[in-house]
Design a protein around this motif. Structure first.
Motif, PDB file in Angstrom:
ATOM      1  N   GLY A 281     -30.910 -11.626  -1.162  1.00 55.06           N
ATOM      2  CA  GLY A 281     -31.451 -12.972  -1.138  1.00 55.06           C
ATOM      3  C   GLY A 281     -32.903 -13.006  -1.586  1.00 55.06           C
ATOM      4  N   LEU A 282     -33.678 -13.875  -0.956  1.00 56.80           N
ATOM      5  CA  LEU A 282     -35.101 -13.986  -1.300  1.00 56.80           C
ATOM      6  C   LEU A 282     -35.824 -12.668  -1.086  1.00 56.80           C
ATOM      7  CD1 LEU A 282     -35.836 -17.436   0.395  1.00 56.80           C
ATOM      8  CD2 LEU A 282     -35.591 -17.005  -2.059  1.00 56.80           C
ATOM      9  N   LEU A 283     -35.488 -11.977  -0.013  1.00 57.93           N
ATOM     10  CA  LEU A 283     -36.128 -10.697   0.277  1.00 57.93           C
ATOM     11  C   LEU A 283     -35.890  -9.705  -0.849  1.00 57.93           C
ATOM     12  CD1 LEU A 283     -37.680  -8.985   2.405  1.00 57.93           C
ATOM     13  CD2 LEU A 283     -35.444  -8.261   3.278  1.00 57.93           C
ATOM     14  N   GLY A 284     -34.668  -9.643  -1.343  1.00 59.76           N
ATOM     15  CA  GLY A 284     -34.360  -8.725  -2.427  1.00 59.76           C
ATOM     16  C   GLY A 284     -35.036  -9.088  -3.728  1.00 59.76           C
ATOM     17  N   LEU A 285     -35.190 -10.399  -3.976  1.00 58.83           N
ATOM     18  CA  LEU A 285     -35.790 -10.851  -5.226  1.00 58.83           C
ATOM     19  C   LEU A 285     -37.298 -10.622  -5.274  1.00 58.83           C
ATOM     20  CD1 LEU A 285     -33.813 -14.181  -5.750  1.00 58.83           C
ATOM     21  CD2 LEU A 285     -33.785 -12.208  -7.289  1.00 58.83           C
ATOM     22  N   CYS A 286     -37.980 -10.849  -4.158  1.00 63.18           N
ATOM     23  CA  CYS A 286     -39.448 -10.792  -4.231  1.00 63.18           C
ATOM     24  C   CYS A 286     -40.104 -10.075  -3.056  1.00 63.18           C
ATOM     25  CB  CYS A 286     -40.027 -12.198  -4.377  1.00 63.18           C
ATOM     26  SG  CYS A 286     -39.816 -13.244  -2.928  1.00 63.18           S
ATOM     27  N   GLY A 287     -39.311  -9.488  -2.152  1.00 61.96           N
ATOM     28  CA  GLY A 287     -39.887  -8.738  -1.064  1.00 61.96           C
ATOM     29  C   GLY A 287     -40.274  -9.548   0.151  1.00 61.96           C
TER      30      GLY A 287
ATOM     31  N   ALA B 107     -40.817 -29.725  -0.348  1.00 60.98           N
ATOM     32  CA  ALA B 107     -40.733 -30.724  -1.414  1.00 60.98           C
ATOM     33  C   ALA B 107     -40.491 -30.070  -2.774  1.00 60.98           C
ATOM     34  CB  ALA B 107     -42.013 -31.558  -1.447  1.00 60.98           C
ATOM     35  N   GLU B 108     -41.061 -28.888  -3.000  1.00 54.98           N
ATOM     36  CA  GLU B 108     -40.918 -28.221  -4.287  1.00 54.98           C
ATOM     37  C   GLU B 108     -39.470 -27.812  -4.536  1.00 54.98           C
ATOM     38  OE1 GLU B 108     -41.883 -26.435  -7.978  1.00 54.98           O
ATOM     39  OE2 GLU B 108     -42.871 -27.942  -6.733  1.00 54.98           O
ATOM     40  N   VAL B 109     -38.809 -27.250  -3.541  1.00 52.14           N
ATOM     41  CA  VAL B 109     -37.403 -26.868  -3.699  1.00 52.14           C
ATOM     42  C   VAL B 109     -36.547 -28.108  -3.920  1.00 52.14           C
ATOM     43  CG1 VAL B 109     -35.387 -25.928  -2.486  1.00 52.14           C
ATOM     44  CG2 VAL B 109     -37.554 -24.675  -2.479  1.00 52.14           C
ATOM     45  N   ARG B 110     -36.809 -29.180  -3.184  1.00 54.27           N
ATOM     46  CA  ARG B 110     -36.052 -30.418  -3.397  1.00 54.27           C
ATOM     47  C   ARG B 110     -36.242 -30.934  -4.819  1.00 54.27           C
ATOM     48  NH1 ARG B 110     -38.161 -32.017   1.987  1.00 54.27           N
ATOM     49  NH2 ARG B 110     -39.695 -33.325   0.883  1.00 54.27           N
ATOM     50  N   HIS B 111     -37.505 -30.910  -5.295  1.00 58.92           N
ATOM     51  CA  HIS B 111     -37.797 -31.381  -6.653  1.00 58.92           C
ATOM     52  C   HIS B 111     -37.040 -30.566  -7.694  1.00 58.92           C
ATOM     53  CE1 HIS B 111     -40.104 -32.743 -10.150  1.00 58.92           C
ATOM     54  NE2 HIS B 111     -40.257 -31.462 -10.452  1.00 58.92           N
ATOM     55  N   ARG B 112     -37.097 -29.253  -7.560  1.00 55.48           N
ATOM     56  CA  ARG B 112     -36.439 -28.403  -8.558  1.00 55.48           C
ATOM     57  C   ARG B 112     -34.921 -28.523  -8.475  1.00 55.48           C
ATOM     58  NH1 ARG B 112     -39.572 -22.794  -9.721  1.00 55.48           N
ATOM     59  NH2 ARG B 112     -41.714 -23.424  -9.270  1.00 55.48           N
TER      60      ARG B 112
ATOM     61  N   ALA C   7     -42.052 -13.931  -7.085  1.00 55.72           N
ATOM     62  CA  ALA C   7     -41.942 -15.066  -6.180  1.00 55.72           C
ATOM     63  C   ALA C   7     -41.502 -16.318  -6.929  1.00 55.72           C
ATOM     64  CB  ALA C   7     -43.282 -15.312  -5.484  1.00 55.72           C
ATOM     65  N   GLU C   8     -42.073 -16.529  -8.111  1.00 55.72           N
ATOM     66  CA  GLU C   8     -41.674 -17.670  -8.931  1.00 55.72           C
ATOM     67  C   GLU C   8     -40.202 -17.579  -9.303  1.00 55.72           C
ATOM     68  OE1 GLU C   8     -41.135 -20.921 -11.179  1.00 55.72           O
ATOM     69  OE2 GLU C   8     -42.808 -20.527  -9.832  1.00 55.72           O
ATOM     70  N   LEU C   9     -39.754 -16.392  -9.660  1.00 55.85           N
ATOM     71  CA  LEU C   9     -38.348 -16.199 -10.012  1.00 55.85           C
ATOM     72  C   LEU C   9     -37.447 -16.496  -8.815  1.00 55.85           C
ATOM     73  CD1 LEU C   9     -36.221 -15.250 -12.087  1.00 55.85           C
ATOM     74  CD2 LEU C   9     -36.556 -12.923 -11.193  1.00 55.85           C
ATOM     75  N   ALA C  10     -37.845 -16.086  -7.631  1.00 56.67           N
ATOM     76  CA  ALA C  10     -37.043 -16.330  -6.432  1.00 56.67           C
ATOM     77  C   ALA C  10     -36.870 -17.821  -6.176  1.00 56.67           C
ATOM     78  CB  ALA C  10     -37.698 -15.655  -5.220  1.00 56.67           C
ATOM     79  N   ILE C  11     -37.938 -18.592  -6.343  1.00 54.24           N
ATOM     80  CA  ILE C  11     -37.856 -20.048  -6.162  1.00 54.24           C
ATOM     81  C   ILE C  11     -36.943 -20.658  -7.211  1.00 54.24           C
ATOM     82  CG2 ILE C  11     -39.146 -22.207  -6.140  1.00 54.24           C
ATOM     83  CD1 ILE C  11     -41.616 -20.528  -5.268  1.00 54.24           C
ATOM     84  N   ALA C  12     -37.099 -20.213  -8.451  1.00 55.27           N
ATOM     85  CA  ALA C  12     -36.307 -20.774  -9.550  1.00 55.27           C
ATOM     86  C   ALA C  12     -34.819 -20.483  -9.382  1.00 55.27           C
ATOM     87  CB  ALA C  12     -36.823 -20.232 -10.882  1.00 55.27           C
ATOM     88  N   ILE C  13     -34.491 -19.261  -8.982  1.00 55.07           N
ATOM     89  CA  ILE C  13     -33.081 -18.909  -8.794  1.00 55.07           C
ATOM     90  C   ILE C  13     -32.488 -19.693  -7.636  1.00 55.07           C
ATOM     91  CG2 ILE C  13     -31.532 -17.040  -8.090  1.00 55.07           C
ATOM     92  CD1 ILE C  13     -33.247 -15.116  -9.699  1.00 55.07           C
ATOM     93  N   THR C  14     -33.246 -19.831  -6.564  1.00 58.74           N
ATOM     94  CA  THR C  14     -32.777 -20.596  -5.410  1.00 58.74           C
ATOM     95  C   THR C  14     -32.465 -22.031  -5.797  1.00 58.74           C
ATOM     96  OG1 THR C  14     -34.024 -19.236  -3.857  1.00 58.74           O
ATOM     97  CG2 THR C  14     -33.425 -21.446  -3.118  1.00 58.74           C
TER      98      THR C  14
ATOM     99  N   MET D 115     -39.864 -18.738   2.785  1.00 53.30           N
ATOM    100  CA  MET D 115     -40.135 -19.534   1.595  1.00 53.30           C
ATOM    101  C   MET D 115     -41.579 -20.034   1.548  1.00 53.30           C
ATOM    102  SD  MET D 115     -38.952 -20.563  -1.282  1.00 53.30           S
ATOM    103  CE  MET D 115     -37.153 -20.647  -1.356  1.00 53.30           C
ATOM    104  N   ARG D 116     -42.206 -20.239   2.690  1.00 47.80           N
ATOM    105  CA  ARG D 116     -43.607 -20.682   2.691  1.00 47.80           C
ATOM    106  C   ARG D 116     -44.510 -19.604   2.084  1.00 47.80           C
ATOM    107  NH1 ARG D 116     -43.291 -22.003   8.975  1.00 47.80           N
ATOM    108  NH2 ARG D 116     -42.220 -19.991   8.733  1.00 47.80           N
ATOM    109  N   GLU D 117     -44.259 -18.359   2.454  1.00 46.56           N
ATOM    110  CA  GLU D 117     -45.035 -17.256   1.898  1.00 46.56           C
ATOM    111  C   GLU D 117     -44.718 -17.062   0.419  1.00 46.56           C
ATOM    112  OE1 GLU D 117     -47.593 -13.828   1.801  1.00 46.56           O
ATOM    113  OE2 GLU D 117     -47.460 -15.668   2.987  1.00 46.56           O
ATOM    114  N   ILE D 118     -43.479 -17.294   0.032  1.00 47.72           N
ATOM    115  CA  ILE D 118     -43.088 -17.152  -1.378  1.00 47.72           C
ATOM    116  C   ILE D 118     -43.820 -18.180  -2.234  1.00 47.72           C
ATOM    117  CG2 ILE D 118     -41.144 -17.339  -2.985  1.00 47.72           C
ATOM    118  CD1 ILE D 118     -39.358 -16.245  -0.721  1.00 47.72           C
ATOM    119  N   HIS D 119     -43.944 -19.410  -1.743  1.00 50.98           N
ATOM    120  CA  HIS D 119     -44.706 -20.423  -2.481  1.00 50.98           C
ATOM    121  C   HIS D 119     -46.164 -19.992  -2.640  1.00 50.98           C
ATOM    122  CE1 HIS D 119     -41.775 -23.556  -3.114  1.00 50.98           C
ATOM    123  NE2 HIS D 119     -41.460 -23.596  -1.840  1.00 50.98           N
ATOM    124  N   ARG D 120     -46.739 -19.419  -1.592  1.00 51.93           N
ATOM    125  CA  ARG D 120     -48.129 -18.973  -1.665  1.00 51.93           C
ATOM    126  C   ARG D 120     -48.293 -17.883  -2.723  1.00 51.93           C
ATOM    127  NH1 ARG D 120     -51.411 -15.107  -0.261  1.00 51.93           N
ATOM    128  NH2 ARG D 120     -49.756 -13.839   0.676  1.00 51.93           N
TER     129      ARG D 120
END
Length: 401
Positions: free
Chosen positions: A275-281, A338-343, A299-306, A285-290
């Motif tokens: 999951g997210l952990l495998g994609l970016c460590g 909001a970012e995940v909802r937008h994407r 981190a950007e790739l993890a958000i995009a794939i999600t 999700m709050r830390e991934i956005h940061r």
């Protein structure tokens, strides 16, 4: 009249106590680290004068019986449960009900044995859920226990949705099929969405998205689940905190051969390291956005794939439903990101799905619409409340409304 909700895990018990007159949670808390040298009991409650109070105690909790006894003792000491006769029911969260249970069920000996029979389908959850039920029945024989199943809402799926394209004997003899999970949450937010839309639930077509560390999507037609993203286990479907979601099954054979992994190691790889952990460590999700904001490509790739996976399911379920009244976001990420909802909604304008960016970015909380005025499909944010849903369903199961 009150309803106690218990969510029993292998080493913890979460609880909430609801006053039926207002359906307000007047107490909540958890017993944790059961069986360890030092356990913990925490409470949050509202006294009769409306003042909120908290308490935390550390002491050994040897087993679930001791844990539930301490929960009730704390509720009585806090003045929110004067006597057990005030309890109309105890609602228990049970992860897996298989094909047998399609609704909340009053627990008797036969139900206990049926839940026990489901343990091979949910070996990490059903045993602990059953512990809580059996202890409650022993300690409080005069209070009815009701099992509320995560899988129940999805038992209306047609065979075209729940059957896998594998030999039939695996389904008939070994119960290999798609069951779906998060059913209590999907049903609750679906019913709340219907209220927001001003329509009966059984006249609503909805796509509900429960997005958190665990995540799932559900297609609801006329108030009934007709498809959901999780499968025989909670591993299938959307990208999650540590779970991979949809995956080519041949990857398991390849990975096992390349790395010399046994079944337990594969299970750990896909459920706890992916999951997210495998994609970016990172799986928060709050830390991934940061990290993404600082230029971290992983981190950007993890958000995009999600977001892409969510969007893919929206499109698939739109095609399945034909008409969609609303898309509903819920869960920790669904309600707050909001970012995940937008994407997730980006590029779906041709389907009549259009987000109002200002409403989406608003700091407002609670039930709200975030769709543009011209959007043919409403986009809603509905906070989930599985404990309240369990309490209401438990009371209804014992004939209390």
């Amino acid at each position: 009249m009150k309803v106690l909700v218990l969510n029993s895990g292998s080493s913890s018990i979460k609880f909430q106590l609801f006053a039926v007159a207002t359906w307000r949670a007047i107490a909540a808390g958890a017993v944790s680290r059961i069986g360890e040298d030092e356990g913990e009991v925490s409470y949050r409650w509202t006294d009769p004068q409306g003042h909120s109070r908290t308490d935390e105690t550390r002491l050994p909790i040897p087993n679930h019986r001791d844990g539930i006894e301490r929960i009730v003792a704390g509720l009585q000491a806090g003045g929110v449960l004067a006597d057990l006769s005030e309890l109309a029911a105890i609602g228990h969260r049970v992860v897996h009900g298989g094909e047998r249970f399609q609704r909340p069920t009053l627990v008797d000996d036969a139900v206990v044995e049926a839940i026990r029979d489901m343990i091979p389908l949910a070996p990490l959850h059903n045993p602990a859920n059953l512990d809580g039920i059996e202890v409650a029945r022993t300690l409080f024989p005069g209070v009815p226990s009701v099992a509320v199943f995560d899988t129940a809402f999805h038992q209306t799926m047609p065979s075209t949705a729940y059957r896998y394209a594998i030999p039939e004997y695996l389904y008939l003899k070994h119960r290999v099929r798609r069951y779906g999970f998060h059913g209590t949450s999907h049903q609750y937010v679906g019913e709340r969405a219907a209220a927001v839309l001003g329509k009966p639930f059984d006249r609503c077509n909805l796509i509900t998205l429960h997005l958190g560390n665990g995540a799932s999507a559900t297609a609801i037609r006329a108030g009934r689940s007709i498809d959901t993203s999780m499968g025989m286990t909670p591993l299938e479907g959307l990208v999650m905190g540590t779970r991979c979601g949809d995956l080519d099954p041949a990857i398991l054979f390849y990975t096992a051969e390349q790395l010399g992994l046994d079944n337990q190691a594969l299970d750990d790889l896909l459920n706890r390291q992916s999951g997210l952990l495998g994609l970016c460590g990172v799986n928060d999700m709050r830390e991934i956005h940061r990290l993404a904001a600082e230029g971290d490509d992983r981190a950007e790739l993890a958000i995009a794939i999600t977001a892409r996976r969510i969007r893919k399911y929206i499109g698939a379920y739109y095609a399945e439903l034909g008409r969609v009244d609303a898309i509903v976001f819920t869960g920790g990420i669904g309600e707050n990101d909001a970012e995940v909802r937008h994407r997730a909604c980006a590029g779906l304008e041709n389907l009549g799905i259009a987000l109002d960016d200002s409403a989406n970015l608003s700091a407002d909380r609670g039930e709200r619409a975030i769709s543009a005025a011209h959007s043919q499909v409403k986009i809603l944010v509905i906070p989930t409340n599985e404990e309240l849903a369990i309490a209401r369903q438990a009371l209804a199961a014992v004939g209390g409304g």
